[in-house]
Motif scaffolding. Structure first.
Motif, mmCIF file in Angstrom:
data_model
loop_
_atom_site.group_PDB
_atom_site.id
_atom_site.type_symbol
_atom_site.label_atom_id
_atom_site.label_comp_id
_atom_site.label_asym_id
_atom_site.label_seq_id
_atom_site.Cartn_x
_atom_site.Cartn_y
_atom_site.Cartn_z
ATOM 1 N N LYS A 178 0.815 -1.218 0.000
ATOM 2 C CA LYS A 178 0.000 0.000 0.000
ATOM 3 C C LYS A 178 0.846 1.266 0.000
ATOM 4 N N ASP A 179 2.164 1.119 0.109
ATOM 5 C CA ASP A 179 3.046 2.279 0.011
ATOM 6 C C ASP A 179 2.970 2.787 -1.431
ATOM 7 N N PRO A 180 2.447 4.005 -1.654
ATOM 8 C CA PRO A 180 2.254 4.491 -3.028
ATOM 9 C C PRO A 180 3.544 4.500 -3.848
ATOM 10 N N TYR A 181 4.656 4.829 -3.214
ATOM 11 C CA TYR A 181 5.928 4.880 -3.938
ATOM 12 C C TYR A 181 6.317 3.498 -4.448
ATOM 13 N N LEU B 264 10.936 8.847 -13.458
ATOM 14 C CA LEU B 264 10.774 8.649 -12.014
ATOM 15 C C LEU B 264 11.605 9.672 -11.239
ATOM 16 N N HIS B 265 12.818 9.895 -11.710
ATOM 17 C CA HIS B 265 13.699 10.870 -11.058
ATOM 18 C C HIS B 265 13.117 12.273 -11.162
ATOM 19 N N ARG B 266 12.598 12.640 -12.337
ATOM 20 C CA ARG B 266 11.948 13.949 -12.522
ATOM 21 C C ARG B 266 10.756 14.092 -11.598
ATOM 22 N N LEU B 267 9.960 13.036 -11.506
ATOM 23 C CA LEU B 267 8.780 13.041 -10.642
ATOM 24 C C LEU B 267 9.177 13.314 -9.196
ATOM 25 N N ALA B 268 10.257 12.674 -8.756
ATOM 26 C CA ALA B 268 10.708 12.850 -7.376
ATOM 27 C C ALA B 268 11.143 14.281 -7.096
ATOM 28 N N GLN B 269 11.591 14.998 -8.128
ATOM 29 C CA GLN B 269 11.977 16.398 -7.936
ATOM 30 C C GLN B 269 10.754 17.301 -7.835
ATOM 31 N N THR C 128 12.724 5.171 -0.625
ATOM 32 C CA THR C 128 11.658 6.166 -0.496
ATOM 33 C C THR C 128 11.752 7.189 -1.621
ATOM 34 N N LEU C 129 10.689 7.943 -1.780
ATOM 35 C CA LEU C 129 10.680 9.014 -2.774
ATOM 36 C C LEU C 129 11.735 10.063 -2.419
ATOM 37 N N VAL D 145 7.476 16.417 -6.581
ATOM 38 C CA VAL D 145 6.538 16.227 -5.465
ATOM 39 C C VAL D 145 7.244 15.598 -4.273
ATOM 40 N N GLU D 146 6.811 15.960 -3.079
ATOM 41 C CA GLU D 146 7.345 15.335 -1.868
ATOM 42 C C GLU D 146 6.570 14.087 -1.504
ATOM 43 N N ALA D 147 5.322 14.014 -1.972
ATOM 44 C CA ALA D 147 4.492 12.825 -1.764
ATOM 45 C C ALA D 147 3.600 12.667 -2.984
ATOM 46 N N LEU D 148 3.263 11.450 -3.301
ATOM 47 C CA LEU D 148 2.425 11.218 -4.477
ATOM 48 C C LEU D 148 1.002 11.697 -4.214
ATOM 49 N N PRO D 149 0.404 12.401 -5.173
ATOM 50 C CA PRO D 149 -1.002 12.821 -4.999
ATOM 51 C C PRO D 149 -1.908 11.596 -4.950
ATOM 52 N N ARG D 150 -3.066 11.736 -4.327
ATOM 53 C CA ARG D 150 -3.928 10.596 -4.064
ATOM 54 C C ARG D 150 -4.953 10.328 -5.150
ATOM 55 N N SER D 151 -5.091 11.216 -6.128
ATOM 56 C CA SER D 151 -6.136 11.035 -7.132
ATOM 57 C C SER D 151 -5.572 10.698 -8.502
ATOM 58 N N TYR D 152 -6.370 9.991 -9.285
ATOM 59 C CA TYR D 152 -5.997 9.634 -10.651
ATOM 60 C C TYR D 152 -5.706 10.882 -11.473
#
Length: 333
Positions: free
Chosen positions: A25-28, A86-91, A58-59, A93-100
């Motif tokens: 369940k860990d989104p990352y 993935l690397h760009r994404l990590a730059q 971790t992210l 956001v600090e946490a993944l958004p919860r919505s599609y």
């Protein structure tokens, strides 16, 4: 419809594949698995999933790493743009958004990946349609060439109201991967056999996609310096990675002259990249330069093949082979 849903979920509870990310369940971690699975078979993805998360658990850890280190950890999995995204994404956001809808805005996340993360990690009722799901639904409903939007709307309408949407999406994926196979589907083992409209002619559904494959003939120049092999940053499809000079075969005389070498042929390697088939003529030459150990750089699989081919010639001639490594879960050069 309810009988359809119950039959599939009962089958899934009994037959679900045991995968390291199942139940996660860990989104990352869900994200890393789904990005790896975009263009890699499950069995191949498992060792890379474990290795990547061991290095970047971790992210935040991914955010703080240099891109070259991320690409090195991804080495062997192929399609390196996935790791770069993935690397760009990590730059970003600090946490993944919860919505599609918000996940869909992130680098490298198309409709399937965003829906898979939203449904599995956050429980959002959104259908995740990959190639396996497309095949299952096309056969069950006898659809020869369903448009992506039509197929997604159909999948969305099938989501059970009172069930975990992530489990439902994974049940459809598993059915396509284990039973409703592209060739030789195991119809008698399918929980939906009685409801399937396409079971009499499963090869018709969906209609096979015809893809034009182009062939390119290239040359790779392996230059042996005093401390190793000459490597350079690659561009185009291998951007961000390293390798020996790679260019159209017709350019070999000019490239050899520029380096001041007289290369000898070392054989040919073949490599598939999306809709292209590469035939690479490998050439080898002593070089009056330093060079380096290729173990310290992220190399595409094509370059691993090129270096193995060069090693074969050196071994045949009784020369000390090129340095190589065998990272965990990855074949050596």
């Amino acid at each position: 419809m309810e009988a359809w849903q119950k039959a599939l979920l009962a089958w899934y509870r009994a037959q679900a594949r045991l995968l390291p990310w199942r139940g996660e369940k860990d989104p990352y971690r869900v994200l890393v698995a789904e990005v790896l699975l975009q263009q890699t078979r499950v069995a191949q993805a498992i060792p890379y999933y474990r290795r990547f998360l061991e290095r970047f658990p971790t992210l935040k850890a991914l955010r703080g790493a240099p891109l070259e280190e991320v690409l090195k950890a991804w080495q062997g999995a192929g399609y390196y743009r996935r790791a770069a995204n993935l690397h760009r994404l990590a730059q970003e956001v600090e946490a993944l958004p919860r919505s599609y809808a918000e996940l869909l805005k992130l680098p490298g996340l198309g409709p399937y990946t965003a829906a898979a993360v939203a449904s599995i990690a956050f429980g959002e009722r959104v259908a995740a349609v990959d190639g396996n799901v497309r095949r299952v639904l096309s056969r069950v409903f006898a659809l020869e060439n369903p448009a992506p939007k039509v197929l997604w709307e159909l999948a969305q309408g099938l989501l059970p109201e009172a069930e975990d949407p992530g489990a439902w999406n994974q049940a459809l994926m598993d059915l396509g991967a284990e039973v409703c196979l592209p060739r030789g589907p195991r119809c008698t083992a399918c929980p939906l056999e009685a409801l399937c409209r396409g079971k009499e002619a499963p090869e018709r559904f969906p209609r096979p996609r015809r893809r034009r494959v182009q062939e390119e003939i290239l040359a790779a120049l392996v230059l042996l310096g005093r401390k190793g092999v000459h490597l350079e940053r690659l561009s185009g499809r291998f951007q961000g990675l390293y390798g020996v000079p790679l260019f159209p075969l017709a350019e070999l005389p000019q490239r050899a002259e520029a380096f001041g070498v007289r290369p000898q042929p070392a054989g040919e390697v073949r490599h598939a990249v999306t809709h292209r088939r590469l035939r690479v003529q490998v050439y080898l030459a002593p070089w009056d330069g330093e060079g380096e150990d290729p173990r310290g750089r992220p190399l595409p699989k094509l370059m691993e093949k090129v270096l193995r081919q060069a090693q074969a010639l050196l071994a045949h001639e009784g020369v000390v082979p090129l340095p190589h490594a065998k990272p965990q879960g990855v074949e050596p050069f």
